[in-house]
Design a protein around this motif. Sequence first.
Motif, mmCIF file in Angstrom:
data_model
loop_
_atom_site.group_PDB
_atom_site.id
_atom_site.type_symbol
_atom_site.label_atom_id
_atom_site.label_comp_id
_atom_site.label_asym_id
_atom_site.label_seq_id
_atom_site.Cartn_x
_atom_site.Cartn_y
_atom_site.Cartn_z
ATOM 1 N N VAL A 35 0.834 -1.210 0.000
ATOM 2 C CA VAL A 35 0.000 0.000 0.000
ATOM 3 C C VAL A 35 0.867 1.258 0.000
ATOM 4 O O VAL A 35 0.546 2.243 -0.682
ATOM 5 C CB VAL A 35 -0.995 0.021 1.187
ATOM 6 C CG1 VAL A 35 -2.022 -1.092 1.035
ATOM 7 C CG2 VAL A 35 -0.289 -0.084 2.527
ATOM 8 N N LEU A 76 -8.524 -2.157 -0.609
ATOM 9 C CA LEU A 76 -7.115 -2.321 -0.252
ATOM 10 C C LEU A 76 -6.919 -2.958 1.121
ATOM 11 O O LEU A 76 -6.268 -3.990 1.239
ATOM 12 C CB LEU A 76 -6.400 -0.968 -0.298
ATOM 13 C CG LEU A 76 -6.381 -0.283 -1.668
ATOM 14 C CD1 LEU A 76 -5.689 1.069 -1.562
ATOM 15 C CD2 LEU A 76 -5.672 -1.153 -2.702
ATOM 16 N N PHE A 100 -4.828 4.433 -2.245
ATOM 17 C CA PHE A 100 -3.608 3.901 -1.653
ATOM 18 C C PHE A 100 -3.114 4.787 -0.511
ATOM 19 O O PHE A 100 -2.508 4.294 0.444
ATOM 20 C CB PHE A 100 -2.526 3.731 -2.723
ATOM 21 C CG PHE A 100 -2.623 2.422 -3.459
ATOM 22 C CD1 PHE A 100 -1.951 1.295 -2.997
ATOM 23 C CD2 PHE A 100 -3.395 2.301 -4.604
ATOM 24 C CE1 PHE A 100 -2.043 0.088 -3.663
ATOM 25 C CE2 PHE A 100 -3.496 1.101 -5.274
ATOM 26 C CZ PHE A 100 -2.818 -0.018 -4.809
ATOM 27 N N GLY A 123 -5.255 3.730 2.263
ATOM 28 C CA GLY A 123 -4.820 2.400 2.681
ATOM 29 C C GLY A 123 -3.592 2.462 3.573
ATOM 30 O O GLY A 123 -3.487 1.759 4.589
ATOM 31 N N THR A 124 -2.657 3.334 3.203
ATOM 32 C CA THR A 124 -1.440 3.521 4.010
ATOM 33 C C THR A 124 -1.775 4.082 5.382
ATOM 34 O O THR A 124 -1.271 3.611 6.414
ATOM 35 C CB THR A 124 -0.461 4.460 3.283
ATOM 36 O OG1 THR A 124 -0.136 3.911 2.001
ATOM 37 C CG2 THR A 124 0.812 4.646 4.087
ATOM 38 N N THR A 168 1.128 -4.621 -8.331
ATOM 39 C CA THR A 168 0.203 -3.597 -7.842
ATOM 40 C C THR A 168 0.090 -2.435 -8.826
ATOM 41 O O THR A 168 -0.928 -2.284 -9.502
ATOM 42 C CB THR A 168 0.660 -3.078 -6.464
ATOM 43 O OG1 THR A 168 0.793 -4.188 -5.571
ATOM 44 C CG2 THR A 168 -0.344 -2.098 -5.894
#
Length: 306
Positions: free
Chosen positions: A45, A80, A192, A195-196, A231
């Motif tokens: 991610v 994610l 993303f 997600g991080t 990814t």
Amino acid sequence: MNVNKPLIAHLCLLCSGMFWGLMSPLGKEAMLHGIDGIDLVSFRVLGGAVLFWITSFFVEREHIPVRDIVRLAGAGLLALVFNQCSFTIGLSITSPSNASIMATSTPIFAMILSFLILHEPITVRKAGGVALGCIGACIIILTSASSGDSRVGNIWGDLLCVSAQLSFALYLSLFKPLISKYSLITVNKWMFTWGTVLIWPFSVGHVMDIDFASVPASAWWETAYVVVFGTYLGYICMTVGQKILRPTVVSVYNYVQPVVAVSVSLMLGLAVFKGVQALAAALVFVGVWLVIRSKSRRDMESGKAK
């Protein structure tokens, strides 16, 4: 310069299938040599966020309201956090071949959720496809449960990989209107990022505990492959193909991933593929094909209008 767009689309879909097919055995190899499931999904991610943000500086900038950025947090949670955590951790304990076969089942879950959420009609063909797909998945899971050999499969790993596809199908059903408003780069940049933000606070301590000196260089190269090809480039190639080719054509490339994953896993000794698993895989593939070939409500209504 005359650009053959359909040819480029076919090549992109072939590449995405191969990228994702190789991701299962290479990711499994990395997780056998010091990079476990939580670490791999954390790198995935974060790496995806960095790569999509860098790319966003080289494409036309899109304005996205704050409310949509916040809504993309929900999309990132399903697409994610739940999806990649479930798939990657599932892959860490089951065989790459089983994980890749389960990864083709998203259209089946998408059809079920479309019926429940969007009230899409279920035709006989769709029902038959779901039944075959579910039978195939059950055979794979039961084979894993009775084998006692992780190279054949692991029931909990298989179930996690199935739940990953359910999560992604739910993401498509709930957030398709939102993600259709913006470009691939914009959507993934924010998803993303979210997600991080959602994963790293819980995984950073785990990542810091990695014995970096003992992890071989090959495991880091395999991790880099998962981030860059499995990814970033995989998502881009799939989207390019989907924009140009019909869904029925795109669906054919769903089967590149398990073919590549099973072949490479067998060569690396990461999987044992039994006859009953081949039968189960065939049932899943036929089930997915029947679901994808079935007409949607829009198709049925346009047919009546004619």
